[in-house]
Design an enzyme around this catalytic site. Sequence first.
Site, short mmCIF file in Angstrom:
data_model
loop_
_atom_site.label_atom_id
_atom_site.label_comp_id
_atom_site.label_asym_id
_atom_site.label_seq_id
_atom_site.Cartn_x
_atom_site.Cartn_y
_atom_site.Cartn_z
N ASP A 22 0.82 -1.21 0.00
CA ASP A 22 0.00 0.00 0.00
C ASP A 22 0.86 1.27 0.00
O ASP A 22 1.96 1.29 0.56
CB ASP A 22 -0.89 -0.03 1.25
N GLU A 79 1.34 -0.51 -5.06
CA GLU A 79 0.38 0.53 -5.43
C GLU A 79 1.09 1.87 -5.41
O GLU A 79 1.23 2.51 -4.37
CB GLU A 79 -0.80 0.55 -4.46
#
Length: 558
Positions: free
Chosen positions: A280, A323
């Site tokens: 993330d 990401e």
Amino acid sequence: MNRSFLNLVFLILLLFISYACQNSNKKTEQVAEEVEEVKTPFLWENANIYFLLIDRFKNGDPSNDFSFERKQDGAVLRNFEGGDLRGIIQKIEEGYFNDLGITALWFTPPVEQITSHTDEGTGKTYAYHGYWTRDWTNIDPNYGTYEDLKELVAKAHEKGIRVLMDAVMNHTGPVTPEDSQWPDEWVRTSPPCDFKDAKGTIDCTLVANLPDIRTESDEEVELPPFLVEKWKAEGRYEQEKKELDDFFAKTGYPRAPRYYLIKWLCDYILELGIDGFRVDTVKHTEAEVWGELFEEAKKALAKWKAEHPTEKLDDQDFFMVGEVYFYSIQQGRKFPMGGEGELTDFFSNGFKSLINFGLKWDVDKNMDSVYQVYSNILHGGELDGKSVVSYMTSHDDGSPYDKERVKPFETATKLLLAPGASQVYYGDEIARKLVIEGANGDANLRSFMKWDDVEAKKELWNHWSKLGLFRKDHPALGAGVHTALNESPYMFKREYTDGEFNDKVVVVAEEVTEVDLINSFEEGAVVHDYYSGETVEVKEGKIAFSGPARLRLLAVKN
């Protein structure tokens, strides 16, 4: 005729039959060995990844719906709604993911979240999404238990499905009166990110009241007092402390914040055999930190596989996909961080792949030009040896492809035929609504899975399934080199070769009953269409089908 002579002839005949059978068995075993040698490999470059929010997928255990006395007083779609690990396990056992052609499962972080709620400006919100961590070493009871997670990974592996766990190292959960403050030496609470350059993207808080982990620091820090108190109350302080002492003694790392987190995240690999991380908020942390995480994760998975030879799926290294918000495949290996000349190569820091935010914008251009560009970048281009994971809808992209869900068949076709790996967002296969009355912001994207719609929208579900199973069985679709064969009807070929393994597919992305294969398959080859289920023979360079079908997904039948 002499009876003794007849007996001798009969004996010789028996010996001959016995020898022939033994020889036949040996040949059968040899063929089996050869088949084993060329078994279809799993390739992350061709993976079909199903992404789901644990809390929004399936409620398998209603008894854990109100852990920490969490209430149903949040804004629309901002409460915990009951989905849990047990629900995912049930769908794994039912074969739901296998039937969709899913080869890897990615779910939101299962770790313990802040117990209370906060308001980011979009309404009172609980940590249902999993990105507001309170304790990296514990599973949030709303999702289930550690044993549930262990069972989930084991059951997925039994079905041949890899597991990606969502890894968060950039921030903790928001500060609330009920949730203890992380010490200043662990986190910063200002300034807010301005995204003007690398420093304004990394050394800052992503949003207000979201403490940013000091991942750049090498200064040694003690465990946060609230965590010590918590672990003591749970009766596991001594064990956790011993494990940390052993980790730092073995690695030689300083007791800086990021190394605590690396240890805690890698424990799930060491103990459960997690196959990879979806990482993330990658660009909000120093790229080198991800390289450090990868090295420890790689060692952890190798150790788990050595200790679990009958449970491992293969000997592949740990996989990390990142990401990097707004990264597109056309950017190749360098991502612009905002400042003049500030480019970061995340692929050189542990990542095999990055999420490609660009496909949803690219696919409405000429389909073949997009696929050809992607293939050129992935094969002999800047990303040779690396890959991307493309998607059409996601949990935090407020501008998904076909937001109103008026082109659900087209969504599946363009995604699952794209070069590289694919990410199916839960409910894509039933066109789950992405605009919900009363919801604000990304909550629109996160409604509960409507299981009744699987049957109600069976034609659409079958479309996703056929494309997914074709991808699963044929690595060439995602990992192969793309060659355009015809403009109208649009037709292309993909081919992948690795040693003795060769895979070739032909796709006709329009409705046709007869196909000129343009020398793609040999004369007389038996070709199977994964879409219609029909198997036909190549005659005079063509194949003809008994009826129409939306697509043709073609490969030589083994």
